[in-house]
Design a protein around this motif. Sequence first.
Motif, mmCIF file in Angstrom:
data_model
loop_
_atom_site.group_PDB
_atom_site.id
_atom_site.type_symbol
_atom_site.label_atom_id
_atom_site.label_comp_id
_atom_site.label_asym_id
_atom_site.label_seq_id
_atom_site.Cartn_x
_atom_site.Cartn_y
_atom_site.Cartn_z
ATOM 1 N N LEU A 28 1.429 -1.128 -0.193
ATOM 2 C CA LEU A 28 -0.300 -0.125 -0.278
ATOM 3 C C LEU A 28 0.812 1.209 -0.519
ATOM 4 N N THR A 29 0.565 2.120 -0.877
ATOM 5 C CA THR A 29 1.045 3.758 -0.604
ATOM 6 C C THR A 29 0.485 4.622 -1.150
ATOM 7 N N GLY A 30 0.821 5.886 -0.890
ATOM 8 C CA GLY A 30 0.213 6.988 -0.945
ATOM 9 C C GLY A 30 -0.409 7.368 0.160
ATOM 10 N N GLU A 31 0.219 7.225 1.054
ATOM 11 C CA GLU A 31 -0.350 7.195 2.488
ATOM 12 C C GLU A 31 -0.390 9.046 2.423
ATOM 13 N N ASN A 32 0.679 9.606 2.463
ATOM 14 C CA ASN A 32 0.668 11.086 2.950
ATOM 15 C C ASN A 32 0.717 11.912 1.905
ATOM 16 N N ILE B 27 0.060 20.654 -5.173
ATOM 17 C CA ILE B 27 0.280 20.103 -6.533
ATOM 18 C C ILE B 27 2.057 20.236 -6.150
ATOM 19 N N PRO B 28 3.252 20.847 -5.778
ATOM 20 C CA PRO B 28 4.016 20.669 -5.752
ATOM 21 C C PRO B 28 4.483 19.099 -4.335
ATOM 22 N N LEU B 29 3.378 19.297 -2.951
ATOM 23 C CA LEU B 29 3.390 18.443 -2.273
ATOM 24 C C LEU B 29 3.322 17.132 -2.444
ATOM 25 N N MET B 30 2.516 16.846 -3.934
ATOM 26 C CA MET B 30 1.510 15.498 -4.015
ATOM 27 C C MET B 30 2.897 15.098 -4.718
ATOM 28 N N ILE B 31 3.337 15.820 -5.812
ATOM 29 C CA ILE B 31 4.663 15.328 -6.692
ATOM 30 C C ILE B 31 5.612 15.167 -6.127
ATOM 31 N N TYR B 32 6.052 15.497 -4.919
ATOM 32 C CA TYR B 32 7.152 15.214 -3.999
ATOM 33 C C TYR B 32 6.860 14.091 -3.891
ATOM 34 N N GLU C 153 7.661 10.077 -4.058
ATOM 35 C CA GLU C 153 9.237 9.314 -3.040
ATOM 36 C C GLU C 153 8.136 8.002 -3.068
ATOM 37 N N ASP C 154 7.012 7.815 -3.219
ATOM 38 C CA ASP C 154 6.441 6.221 -3.386
ATOM 39 C C ASP C 154 7.261 5.672 -4.771
ATOM 40 N N TYR C 155 7.103 5.953 -5.877
ATOM 41 C CA TYR C 155 7.655 5.508 -7.298
ATOM 42 C C TYR C 155 9.187 4.877 -7.000
ATOM 43 N N GLU C 156 10.626 5.604 -6.482
ATOM 44 C CA GLU C 156 11.292 5.411 -5.723
ATOM 45 C C GLU C 156 11.572 3.542 -4.932
ATOM 46 N N ARG C 157 10.435 3.995 -3.921
ATOM 47 C CA ARG C 157 10.344 2.882 -3.283
ATOM 48 C C ARG C 157 9.499 1.751 -3.163
ATOM 49 N N THR C 158 8.406 1.500 -3.775
ATOM 50 C CA THR C 158 7.817 0.294 -4.909
ATOM 51 C C THR C 158 8.238 0.063 -6.001
ATOM 52 N N MET D 182 16.882 11.492 -13.099
ATOM 53 C CA MET D 182 16.247 11.124 -11.491
ATOM 54 C C MET D 182 17.427 10.875 -10.958
ATOM 55 N N GLY D 183 18.372 12.574 -10.914
ATOM 56 C CA GLY D 183 19.396 12.597 -10.914
ATOM 57 C C GLY D 183 20.771 11.675 -11.165
ATOM 58 N N ARG D 184 21.667 11.726 -11.228
ATOM 59 C CA ARG D 184 22.938 11.125 -11.676
ATOM 60 C C ARG D 184 22.311 9.566 -12.159
ATOM 61 N N ILE D 185 21.069 9.120 -12.054
ATOM 62 C CA ILE D 185 20.691 7.918 -12.755
ATOM 63 C C ILE D 185 19.579 7.827 -13.159
ATOM 64 N N SER D 186 19.602 7.299 -14.088
ATOM 65 C CA SER D 186 18.064 7.645 -15.518
ATOM 66 C C SER D 186 17.560 6.334 -14.998
ATOM 67 N N HIS D 187 16.283 6.553 -15.105
ATOM 68 C CA HIS D 187 15.061 6.121 -14.216
ATOM 69 C C HIS D 187 13.719 5.350 -16.308
ATOM 70 N N THR D 188 14.209 4.109 -15.834
ATOM 71 C CA THR D 188 12.644 3.602 -16.919
ATOM 72 C C THR D 188 11.586 3.550 -16.096
#
Lengths: 194, 114
Positions: free
Chosen positions: A20-24, A64-69, A73-78, B67-73
């Motif tokens: 599950l994501t999107g908690e923030n 909007i900037p907070l949502m994009i951030y 963050e969610d995408y980087e995690r999952t 994304m920074g120094r790494i490309s994101h696909t």
Amino acid sequence: MTELDIISRTRSEVLSHRELTGENIFLAWGYPTAFFLLLEFLALELWNEDWCAWLWAGIPVVGIPLMIYFLNEDYERTHRRTLDQNVILVMWIFIGFASFIGGLSMGIADVFSQFYCMFQGLLIGMGCFMTGIILHFRPKTVCGIIASVLSVVPLFLQGDCWPWQLLVTAVITVIALIIPGHLFRKYVRNYEPV
Amino acid sequence: MSPFKFPVINPLLHNELRLKIMVVLDSLESADFMYLCQITDSTRGSVSSQITTLKDAGYLDVTKTGMGRISHTVCRITTKGREGLRTYEDGLRRIFSQEIPSPQQSDSCAYRSK
């Protein structure tokens, strides 16, 4: 292993490891909305000038900037986005645009003080209700229903007391976004994928 | 008895890794390269080459961002890809569910026995 086995195994593996994501996201919209509505209410009570009624436009500027951030963050995690998450995201982007365009049009048409708060409260309530249905998260569904019902209250606060509509809408935001947002955050933190 | 007709199986998806990538992306809205390597339990090189093959066939939509120094696909399945996967899966199900007639039962064999 046949190709059909590969298909069914891969499909069940993807679906069973769903996190599950999107908690923030709800808090990222909830706090700025409540803050700017309270600010607008106080500004109208103190100065009662035309520019005060446009303070609501600060909501998307911060939201909007907070949502994009938080989405990044969610995408980087999952490393992925599910179909449910995409439906919820598109729905809230649509609600955000509808709220912004609606507020702008009502401001130009000079009916902002009559209908905007009801309009925004109803949109937030419906969004919260549908998100709860999609996520199978009952507190969100219940809070969405309560917020939608409360959204008619601003219609009865017309004339000189119209700034009080903003206060009611801020309460609706707390009910629809902040309280279920915190409950969902707690739920996600304790959730373990099967 | 009508002769058994084998459904046409798409050779593009008749590769284990390509099939896995397509099924993963069919179950999700989008996934990044790292996730595909992890869930298919394959190396970066092989996943990358299969993604390129699927992209060239119009089955995947691939977006590369920095994304920074790494490309994101990020990969998404296209409508053509979704339809291709459905057709492939249906074809396999038809092959496995239908009883393939023995040579004695088939029309061509009956002709020969005459």
